[in-house]
Design a protein around this motif. Structure first.
Motif, PDB file in Angstrom:
ATOM      1  N   LYS A 119      24.147  45.496  49.407  1.00 45.98           N
ATOM      2  CA  LYS A 119      25.514  45.108  49.060  1.00 45.98           C
ATOM      3  C   LYS A 119      26.467  45.891  49.958  1.00 45.98           C
ATOM      4  O   LYS A 119      26.304  47.107  50.116  1.00 45.98           O
ATOM      5  N   ASN A 120      27.427  45.195  50.524  1.00 47.67           N
ATOM      6  CA  ASN A 120      28.419  45.833  51.408  1.00 47.67           C
ATOM      7  C   ASN A 120      27.769  46.646  52.530  1.00 47.67           C
ATOM      8  O   ASN A 120      28.215  47.737  52.855  1.00 47.67           O
ATOM      9  N   GLY A 121      26.670  46.114  53.067  1.00 50.22           N
ATOM     10  CA  GLY A 121      26.023  46.742  54.203  1.00 50.22           C
ATOM     11  C   GLY A 121      25.158  47.950  53.890  1.00 50.22           C
ATOM     12  O   GLY A 121      24.706  48.639  54.798  1.00 50.22           O
ATOM     13  N   LYS A 122      24.898  48.213  52.603  1.00 45.58           N
ATOM     14  CA  LYS A 122      24.083  49.369  52.200  1.00 45.58           C
ATOM     15  C   LYS A 122      23.004  48.943  51.210  1.00 45.58           C
ATOM     16  O   LYS A 122      23.214  48.042  50.388  1.00 45.58           O
ATOM     17  N   ILE A 123      21.866  49.625  51.271  1.00 44.58           N
ATOM     18  CA  ILE A 123      20.813  49.405  50.286  1.00 44.58           C
ATOM     19  C   ILE A 123      21.243  50.083  48.994  1.00 44.58           C
ATOM     20  O   ILE A 123      21.558  51.278  48.976  1.00 44.58           O
ATOM     21  N   MET A 124      21.296  49.284  47.914  1.00 40.80           N
ATOM     22  CA  MET A 124      21.782  49.763  46.620  1.00 40.80           C
ATOM     23  C   MET A 124      20.642  50.035  45.638  1.00 40.80           C
ATOM     24  O   MET A 124      20.792  50.836  44.722  1.00 40.80           O
ATOM     25  N   GLU A 125      19.530  49.314  45.826  1.00 43.59           N
ATOM     26  CA  GLU A 125      18.458  49.350  44.841  1.00 43.59           C
ATOM     27  C   GLU A 125      17.204  48.793  45.503  1.00 43.59           C
ATOM     28  O   GLU A 125      17.284  47.974  46.412  1.00 43.59           O
ATOM     29  N   TYR A 126      16.052  49.282  45.061  1.00 43.10           N
ATOM     30  CA  TYR A 126      14.802  48.671  45.533  1.00 43.10           C
ATOM     31  C   TYR A 126      13.703  48.814  44.501  1.00 43.10           C
ATOM     32  O   TYR A 126      13.741  49.659  43.630  1.00 43.10           O
ATOM     33  N   TRP A 127      12.734  47.907  44.614  1.00 37.70           N
ATOM     34  CA  TRP A 127      11.565  47.842  43.761  1.00 37.70           C
ATOM     35  C   TRP A 127      10.356  47.984  44.678  1.00 37.70           C
ATOM     36  O   TRP A 127      10.154  47.172  45.580  1.00 37.70           O
ATOM     37  N   ILE A 128       9.540  49.011  44.474  1.00 37.61           N
ATOM     38  CA  ILE A 128       8.447  49.300  45.401  1.00 37.61           C
ATOM     39  C   ILE A 128       7.089  49.291  44.700  1.00 37.61           C
ATOM     40  O   ILE A 128       6.981  49.708  43.545  1.00 37.61           O
ATOM     41  N   GLN A 129       6.100  48.762  45.416  1.00 36.76           N
ATOM     42  CA  GLN A 129       4.715  48.742  44.954  1.00 36.76           C
ATOM     43  C   GLN A 129       3.827  49.231  46.085  1.00 36.76           C
ATOM     44  O   GLN A 129       4.090  48.962  47.251  1.00 36.76           O
ATOM     45  N   MET A 130       2.763  49.922  45.708  1.00 43.69           N
ATOM     46  CA  MET A 130       1.812  50.433  46.700  1.00 43.69           C
ATOM     47  C   MET A 130       0.406  50.100  46.246  1.00 43.69           C
ATOM     48  O   MET A 130       0.122  50.090  45.045  1.00 43.69           O
ATOM     49  N   ASP A 131      -0.483  49.844  47.200  1.00 41.37           N
ATOM     50  CA  ASP A 131      -1.896  49.621  46.879  1.00 41.37           C
ATOM     51  C   ASP A 131      -2.520  50.968  46.539  1.00 41.37           C
ATOM     52  O   ASP A 131      -3.152  51.606  47.368  1.00 41.37           O
ATOM     53  N   ARG A 132      -2.300  51.401  45.317  1.00 40.50           N
ATOM     54  CA  ARG A 132      -2.778  52.720  44.913  1.00 40.50           C
ATOM     55  C   ARG A 132      -4.289  52.765  44.772  1.00 40.50           C
ATOM     56  O   ARG A 132      -4.908  53.791  45.045  1.00 40.50           O
ATOM     57  N   PHE A 133      -4.919  51.658  44.378  1.00 40.44           N
ATOM     58  CA  PHE A 133      -6.379  51.645  44.250  1.00 40.44           C
ATOM     59  C   PHE A 133      -7.031  51.843  45.617  1.00 40.44           C
ATOM     60  O   PHE A 133      -7.924  52.671  45.776  1.00 40.44           O
ATOM     61  N   GLY A 134      -6.568  51.109  46.618  1.00 36.13           N
ATOM     62  CA  GLY A 134      -7.115  51.249  47.963  1.00 36.13           C
ATOM     63  C   GLY A 134      -6.877  52.636  48.532  1.00 36.13           C
ATOM     64  O   GLY A 134      -7.729  53.203  49.223  1.00 36.13           O
ATOM     65  N   PHE A 135      -5.727  53.202  48.232  1.00 37.61           N
ATOM     66  CA  PHE A 135      -5.392  54.541  48.696  1.00 37.61           C
ATOM     67  C   PHE A 135      -6.345  55.560  48.059  1.00 37.61           C
ATOM     68  O   PHE A 135      -6.901  56.426  48.733  1.00 37.61           O
ATOM     69  N   GLU A 136      -6.543  55.426  46.753  1.00 37.77           N
ATOM     70  CA  GLU A 136      -7.449  56.313  46.009  1.00 37.77           C
ATOM     71  C   GLU A 136      -8.877  56.199  46.540  1.00 37.77           C
ATOM     72  O   GLU A 136      -9.574  57.213  46.690  1.00 37.77           O
TER      73      GLU A 136
END
Length: 145
Positions: A119-136
């Motif tokens: 919004k207005n040229g800035k990141i205001m919010e995000y939703w993040i997911q990671m492959d935690r099983f593969g990482f583990e």
């Protein structure tokens, strides 16, 4: 002269390429709002972390300590209005204790994705997911070898 309008997709791509990649963490203030809600989407427990440009830069510097000068590849980038979906692969080395696993110095890859709201040229919010099983799985295999 009016400056060109930069799309949400361009903002997120620049943020990932400059900041999240580890190349210029202190440029976070250029892309992030003063307060950003970072929703960590985990199956067992969703949490929301409040980020500032300063603590996001510190987070990226911590990643550099944990993984060294990692490579960061954007594998997908899609935009719909003020929301941008990004998927990436980060490849580095296991240089510090992670989740109870001792450092091995071996290659370690992360696959993750996020949806960013701009919004207005800035990141205001995000939703993040990671492959935690593969990482583990990688961490476990490193300890066994």
């Amino acid at each position: 002269m009016v400056p060109p309008i930069i799309s949400s997709k361009e903002i997120v791509k620049a943020f990932l390429t400059e900041v999240r990649s580890g190349k210029a963490p202190d440029q976070a203030k250029k892309y992030l709002a003063e307060t950003v809600l970072a929703h960590q989407l985990n199956s067992e427990k969703k949490t929301t972390v409040t980020r500032t440009p300063e603590n996001y830069a510190a987070h990226v510097r911590e990643l550099l300590t944990q993984y060294g000068n990692y490579t960061f590849e954007i594998t997908k980038l899609l935009a719909d209005g003020d929301k941008v979906y990004a998927r990436w692969k980060q490849s580095g080395h296991h240089l510090t204790n992670l989740d109870g696993y001792n450092a091995t110095g071996k290659p370690l890859n992360e696959i993750a994705s996020a949806v960013y709201r701009v919004k207005n040229g800035k990141i205001m919010e995000y939703w993040i997911q990671m492959d935690r099983f593969g990482f583990e799985q990688q961490l476990q295999q490193q300890q066994e070898n």
